[in-house]
Design an enzyme around this catalytic site. Sequence first.
Site: not given
Length: 375
Positions: A202, A266
Site C-alpha cells: 500500500d 480501505k
Amino acid sequence: MRATLLVAGTALAVASVLAAPPLDAAPAPVDALYVATGGDDANPGTLAAPLRTIQKAVDLARPGTTISLRGGTYAPDTNVRLLRDGTSSLPITLRNHGGERVVVDGENMPHTPGAVGSSIPRAERGAIHVEGDHWRIVGLEVVHGPYGVFALDTNGSVFERLVTRDNYESGLHVQGASSGNLVVDLDSYGNRDPRKNGESADGLAIKEGSGAGNVVRGARLWNNSDDGLDYWMFSSPILTELTLGWGNGFNRWNLPGFTGDGNGFKLGGNGVAADHTVRDGMAWDNAASGFVDNDNPGGHRIERSTAWDNPKTGFAFDRSSSTLTKNLAVANGIDVSVGSGSAGVGNSWTTWSSSSARTTAPTAAGWPTRRCTPG
C-alpha cells in the site's frame, strides 16, 4: 491521465493547506549531528566534519538531537534502525539538511525483493525501521526498501514531507501499539510486493494494532500495487484529512498471478471495529473502489469527499454504521452502497443527478509539495 476530479467542498480546504506554514515547530535541539556521503564515522559529526553513515548518527543521538543529512544518496546494506526513544518535549529528529535532496536507497538490503511466498523478519522490515518513540523524520526520500519506512510500537512520532516510492512492500507502514503519531504531506507511490504477487503493498498502511490519536493529513497515495491507504485490523480511530488515492491496484510490473486489491481508501477489515474519520478526501481511477469499510463494522464519518471513476463502488459502507455527509460520487460502477445503519445528509446521490455533472481536467496529481499544520 483521463481522470476528472469533481471536488465536494475540497478546493477551499486545499487552498488553505497550500498557504499554511511548514510544520517545523519542534523544540530547539540540545545538540546536532551531521552526516554526509563523503564523511567519516571517525569524525565528530559537525557540519565541517560530518559522519558518513546514518546509523552511526542514530546510535549517537539522544533526546533533543537533530540529525541533519547532507544531500546525496545513502545506500546501506542493512536497514537503518531507530530504536532509541526521544521524549515529547525533546524528540529526536532525522531530516534533510536545508532543502537538499536526500535519498535513502534500500536496494542493497536483504529482501529487495524477497522470494515469492517468503516472509521478512520483523527487524529487517523497512529501509528505515522505527521502534523508538518521539521521532521526527522529515524531508527524506526512501526508495527500493523491504518496506520504505516501517514503524512498530511507536508513539508520538511525526513522519513529515516524506517520499516513499518504488519499495518492495508498503511505502509507510505503522503497526502494533502505536499512538499519537502524525503523518503529514506524504507522497507514496509505485510500491509493490513481488513476494506476495502485489497483494499487500500500500501507499500508507496503519495495520494490525491499536492506539489513540493517530492523524494522517495531506497524503498523496498513487500507483501502488494494493491499496492507496489501508487500515487493516487497526482497532483505534484514525483521523484522515486532505488525502488523495488514485491509480492503485493495477499490475504495472507484470507480476505473475497478480492479486492487488485496488481501493483508494480501505478503512480496516476482518470484522475489527474502529470508528475512522475521513475528511476532504479524493479517490479516483483505482482498480476497484474509492472508499470502503471492508467489513470494519464501526461508525465511520466520511465528510466532504469525492469518489470518481472507480469501476466498483465509490462509497462502500454496507457493513458498517457510518455517517456520510456532503460527499460527491460520480461515474463509479456503483456510486454508493450503504447499510441500513448508515445515515448522512447533503450527499450527491440524494441531492442531485450526476448525469448533469460537468467535468474538467484533473490537477490534483500535479499539486506542488503541500505544507500542513498539526491539529
